[in-house]
Enzyme design. Structure first.
Site, mmCIF file in Angstrom:
data_model
loop_
_atom_site.group_PDB
_atom_site.id
_atom_site.type_symbol
_atom_site.label_atom_id
_atom_site.label_comp_id
_atom_site.label_asym_id
_atom_site.label_seq_id
_atom_site.Cartn_x
_atom_site.Cartn_y
_atom_site.Cartn_z
ATOM 1 N N GLY A 112 0.808 -1.225 0.000
ATOM 2 C CA GLY A 112 0.000 0.000 0.000
ATOM 3 C C GLY A 112 0.837 1.268 0.000
ATOM 4 O O GLY A 112 2.032 1.253 -0.215
ATOM 5 N N HIS A 127 2.576 4.466 -5.107
ATOM 6 C CA HIS A 127 3.227 5.533 -5.873
ATOM 7 C C HIS A 127 3.409 5.060 -7.316
ATOM 8 O O HIS A 127 2.960 3.964 -7.675
ATOM 9 C CB HIS A 127 4.559 5.920 -5.216
ATOM 10 C CG HIS A 127 5.434 4.734 -4.903
ATOM 11 N ND1 HIS A 127 5.993 3.929 -5.874
ATOM 12 C CD2 HIS A 127 5.827 4.184 -3.716
ATOM 13 C CE1 HIS A 127 6.701 2.972 -5.320
ATOM 14 N NE2 HIS A 127 6.609 3.084 -3.995
ATOM 15 N N HIS A 157 4.613 1.455 -7.998
ATOM 16 C CA HIS A 157 3.557 0.431 -7.964
ATOM 17 C C HIS A 157 2.712 0.500 -9.233
ATOM 18 O O HIS A 157 2.353 -0.524 -9.817
ATOM 19 C CB HIS A 157 2.613 0.668 -6.770
ATOM 20 C CG HIS A 157 3.269 0.578 -5.435
ATOM 21 N ND1 HIS A 157 3.452 1.669 -4.621
ATOM 22 C CD2 HIS A 157 3.757 -0.469 -4.746
ATOM 23 C CE1 HIS A 157 4.034 1.304 -3.506
ATOM 24 N NE2 HIS A 157 4.242 0.009 -3.546
ATOM 25 N N GLN A 179 7.423 -10.224 7.837
ATOM 26 C CA GLN A 179 8.691 -9.820 7.227
ATOM 27 C C GLN A 179 9.374 -8.695 7.995
ATOM 28 O O GLN A 179 10.416 -8.207 7.596
ATOM 29 C CB GLN A 179 8.502 -9.456 5.755
ATOM 30 C CG GLN A 179 7.684 -8.210 5.492
ATOM 31 C CD GLN A 179 7.247 -8.142 4.033
ATOM 32 O OE1 GLN A 179 6.545 -8.997 3.530
ATOM 33 N NE2 GLN A 179 7.679 -7.107 3.319
ATOM 34 N N MET A 228 11.591 5.702 -6.177
ATOM 35 C CA MET A 228 10.294 5.838 -5.493
ATOM 36 C C MET A 228 10.151 4.724 -4.469
ATOM 37 O O MET A 228 10.521 3.576 -4.719
ATOM 38 C CB MET A 228 9.163 5.772 -6.493
ATOM 39 C CG MET A 228 9.118 6.994 -7.364
ATOM 40 S SD MET A 228 7.740 6.892 -8.514
ATOM 41 C CE MET A 228 7.934 8.456 -9.336
ATOM 42 N N SER A 229 9.603 5.081 -3.314
ATOM 43 C CA SER A 229 9.411 4.116 -2.233
ATOM 44 C C SER A 229 8.372 4.681 -1.278
ATOM 45 O O SER A 229 8.344 5.889 -1.030
ATOM 46 C CB SER A 229 10.744 3.934 -1.494
ATOM 47 O OG SER A 229 10.560 3.218 -0.297
ATOM 48 N N SER A 230 7.529 3.814 -0.764
ATOM 49 C CA SER A 230 6.528 4.288 0.197
ATOM 50 C C SER A 230 7.199 4.943 1.402
ATOM 51 O O SER A 230 6.689 5.896 1.980
ATOM 52 C CB SER A 230 5.667 3.124 0.678
ATOM 53 O OG SER A 230 5.098 2.466 -0.423
ATOM 54 N N ARG A 231 8.372 4.422 1.753
ATOM 55 C CA ARG A 231 9.060 4.952 2.942
ATOM 56 C C ARG A 231 9.622 6.356 2.720
ATOM 57 O O ARG A 231 9.986 7.021 3.695
ATOM 58 C CB ARG A 231 10.180 4.013 3.370
ATOM 59 C CG ARG A 231 9.686 2.713 4.011
ATOM 60 C CD ARG A 231 10.840 1.895 4.558
ATOM 61 N NE ARG A 231 10.390 0.765 5.351
ATOM 62 C CZ ARG A 231 10.222 -0.476 4.884
ATOM 63 N NH1 ARG A 231 10.433 -0.730 3.616
ATOM 64 N NH2 ARG A 231 9.833 -1.453 5.691
HETATM 65 N N1 LIG Z 1 10.444 2.692 -7.404
HETATM 66 C C1 LIG Z 1 9.896 1.532 -7.748
HETATM 67 N N2 LIG Z 1 9.925 1.111 -9.020
HETATM 68 C C2 LIG Z 1 9.400 -0.076 -9.384
HETATM 69 N N3 LIG Z 1 8.804 -0.920 -8.512
HETATM 70 C C3 LIG Z 1 8.742 -0.561 -7.236
HETATM 71 C C4 LIG Z 1 9.272 0.678 -6.784
HETATM 72 N N4 LIG Z 1 9.052 0.775 -5.450
HETATM 73 C C5 LIG Z 1 8.418 -0.349 -5.086
HETATM 74 N N5 LIG Z 1 8.241 -1.142 -6.144
HETATM 75 C C6 LIG Z 1 7.662 -2.479 -6.127
HETATM 76 O O1 LIG Z 1 6.336 -2.457 -5.661
HETATM 77 C C7 LIG Z 1 6.043 -3.696 -5.030
HETATM 78 C C8 LIG Z 1 5.433 -3.421 -3.701
HETATM 79 O O2 LIG Z 1 6.390 -2.781 -2.890
HETATM 80 P P1 LIG Z 1 6.050 -2.020 -1.552
HETATM 81 O O3 LIG Z 1 4.586 -1.913 -1.393
HETATM 82 O O4 LIG Z 1 6.864 -2.579 -0.450
HETATM 83 O O5 LIG Z 1 6.527 -0.548 -1.897
HETATM 84 P P2 LIG Z 1 7.860 0.147 -1.598
HETATM 85 O O6 LIG Z 1 7.797 1.505 -2.131
HETATM 86 O O7 LIG Z 1 8.966 -0.773 -2.015
HETATM 87 O O8 LIG Z 1 7.842 0.274 -0.073
HETATM 88 P P3 LIG Z 1 9.044 0.373 0.897
HETATM 89 O O9 LIG Z 1 9.111 1.788 1.225
HETATM 90 O O10 LIG Z 1 8.536 -0.537 1.931
HETATM 91 O O11 LIG Z 1 10.299 -0.129 0.254
HETATM 92 C C9 LIG Z 1 7.373 -4.453 -4.920
HETATM 93 O O12 LIG Z 1 7.440 -5.401 -5.954
HETATM 94 C C10 LIG Z 1 8.363 -3.361 -5.126
HETATM 95 O O13 LIG Z 1 9.608 -3.809 -5.635
HETATM 96 C C1 LIG Z 2 6.108 -8.559 -1.944
HETATM 97 C C2 LIG Z 2 5.496 -7.943 -0.690
HETATM 98 C C3 LIG Z 2 4.122 -7.359 -1.022
HETATM 99 C C4 LIG Z 2 5.293 -9.068 0.330
HETATM 100 O O1 LIG Z 2 4.744 -8.576 1.511
HETATM 101 C C5 LIG Z 2 6.417 -6.867 -0.096
HETATM 102 O O2 LIG Z 2 7.608 -7.414 0.344
HETATM 103 C C6 LIG Z 2 6.619 -5.711 -0.998
HETATM 104 O O3 LIG Z 2 5.724 -4.871 -1.036
HETATM 105 O O4 LIG Z 2 7.656 -5.611 -1.675
HETATM 106 N N1 BAL Z 3 9.339 -3.326 -0.432
HETATM 107 C C1 BAL Z 3 9.789 -4.251 0.572
HETATM 108 C C2 BAL Z 3 8.908 -4.360 1.757
HETATM 109 C C3 BAL Z 3 9.632 -4.146 3.027
HETATM 110 O O1 BAL Z 3 10.625 -3.405 3.052
HETATM 111 O O2 BAL Z 3 9.227 -4.697 4.062
#
Ligand SMILES: Nc1ncnc2c1ncn2[C@@H]1O[C@H](COP(=O)(O)OP(=O)(O)OP(=O)(O)O)[C@@H](O)[C@H]1O
Ligand SMILES: CC(C)(CO)[C@@H](O)C(=O)[O-]
Ligand code: BAL
Length: 309
Positions: free
Chosen positions: A34, A37, A40, A64, A211-214
């Site tokens: 969730g 961005h 996703h 995890q 990009m990352s949710s964090r």
């Molecule tokens: N910048 C990105 N580009 C492409 N795919 C992404 C990117 N960020 C996340 N994803 C992918 O989206 C899927 C869901 O990831 P998740 O919901 O954990 O988001 P996240 O942005 O990776 O969050 P976090 O901040 O936890 O790392 C995963 O397969 C992840 O690799």
């Molecule tokens: C693949 C996943 C949804 C498993 O919880 C998570 O690790 C993530 O968002 O990358």
């Molecule tokens: N995108 C990976 C999820 C995690 O850091 O837990």
């Protein structure tokens, strides 16, 4: 654009998927935690292009996380996520409250003696609790597993469960989480899962940050500092593609640039892009430089891959 159907229960999600399959439609699956961005959404877009129906999941998987990590403060934006998924043409969203049988908190709030939030039946003192795990032995070691020893066992277990529930033809993962993508590929191959795993390119902000949710949890100052990761990786790749470079030098350059930029390096590693084993000699190899670094309490990951001349 029609709103996606939202399923909270396993049986309802599975019934939807089976109905789609009965109609001869292929299912593309995008598992997420969730706070969606453009990274996703690039996965949703690829799933739409390659499959008839797109299913996404939103589930912050407790198994995890270790108890000292950010499970409790992980950002959420359910309504906004559903709006984005509707706009992207997603047909269904699986949003379970919990995927684990256990005593106590149903959201997985308890933790085990070794510090993980993985609660087995014995530790929970509940003979009916969850006690089955999926793990990939070797690829799950090193890199992110060094500081997140429970991470891949939790990911493999939840992804296996999600695959059993959604029964997709293809599942889409981002290569930002490069080791996760490789581990899932291996799990699917080794366990003969009937899912095609697709790894998609990293989507970046205009200034280069992956990009990352964090990213939403970064202070304004740390958001600016965090640019040193993508800059260091880009410079290292340019350097290594332009002239012969050795792994140790690249590793040191990237680590030094991130430390100088205000990050606390968790790891910088130069590895083979397939096996994830450390490399010494680069010429002719498919190279991955992978990074995890903290800015404040926020741990970010990023990587670049290239063929070394
Ligand atoms: N910048 C990105 N580009 C492409 N795919 C992404 C990117 N960020 C996340 N994803 C992918 O989206 C899927 C869901 O990831 P998740 O919901 O954990 O988001 P996240 O942005 O990776 O969050 P976090 O901040 O936890 O790392 C995963 O397969 C992840 O690799
Ligand atoms: C693949 C996943 C949804 C498993 O919880 C998570 O690790 C993530 O968002 O990358
Ligand atoms: N995108 C990976 C999820 C995690 O850091 O837990």
């Amino acid at each position: 654009m029609a709103s996606p159907q939202v399923f909270k229960e396993v049986v309802d999600m599975r019934a939807f998927s089976r109905e789609q399959r009965r109609e001869g439609k292929t299912i593309g699956f995008v598992p997420t935690m969730g706070y969606l961005h453009e990274g996703h959404m690039s996965l949703v877009q690829a799933a739409r292009q390659q499959c008839d129906v797109v299913v996404a999941s939103i589930y912050i998987n407790p198994t995890q996380f270790s108890k000292n990590e950010d499970f409790g403060v992980y950002p959420r934006s359910e309504a906004e996520d559903l709006r984005k998924l509707a706009e992207a043409g997603c047909a269904a969203v699986f949003m379970p409250a919990s995927l684990y049988h256990q005593s106590g908190s149903s959201s997985g709030g308890s933790s085990s003696a070794d510090g993980s939030m993985v609660v087995g039946a014995a530790e929970a003192g509940d003979p009916d609790a969850h006690e089955t795990w999926v793990s990939v032995d070797h690829l799950s070691q090193g890199l992110c597993a060094k500081s997140r020893p429970h991470f891949f066992k939790g990911v493999c277990t939840v992804v296996t469960k999600l695959f059993h529930i959604v029964e997709p033809d293809a599942a889409f993962f981002g290569r930002k989480d490069y080791q996760q993508w490789r581990v899932i590929e291996r799990m699917v191959r080794d366990l003969d899962m009937a899912v095609r795993v697709v790894g998609m390119p990293i989507q970046r902000e205009a200034d280069g940050l992956a990009m990352s949710s964090r990213n939403a949890m970064l202070s304004t100052e740390d958001r600016q500092r965090s640019l040193c990761i993508s800059r260091a990786l880009t410079e290292a790749r340019e350097h290594a593609v332009a002239q012969a470079a050795d792994a140790a030098t690249l590793q040191q350059q990237v680590a030094a640039a991130i430390a100088a930029g205000g990050g606390r390096v968790d790891y910088v590693e130069v590895v083979d892009a397939q096996s994830l084993q450390p490399l010494q000699e680069l010429p002719g190899r498919q190279v991955l430089i992978a990074v995890a670094a903290f800015f404040g309490k926020v741990r970010l990951i990023d990587n670049v891959d290239f063929e070394a001349p």
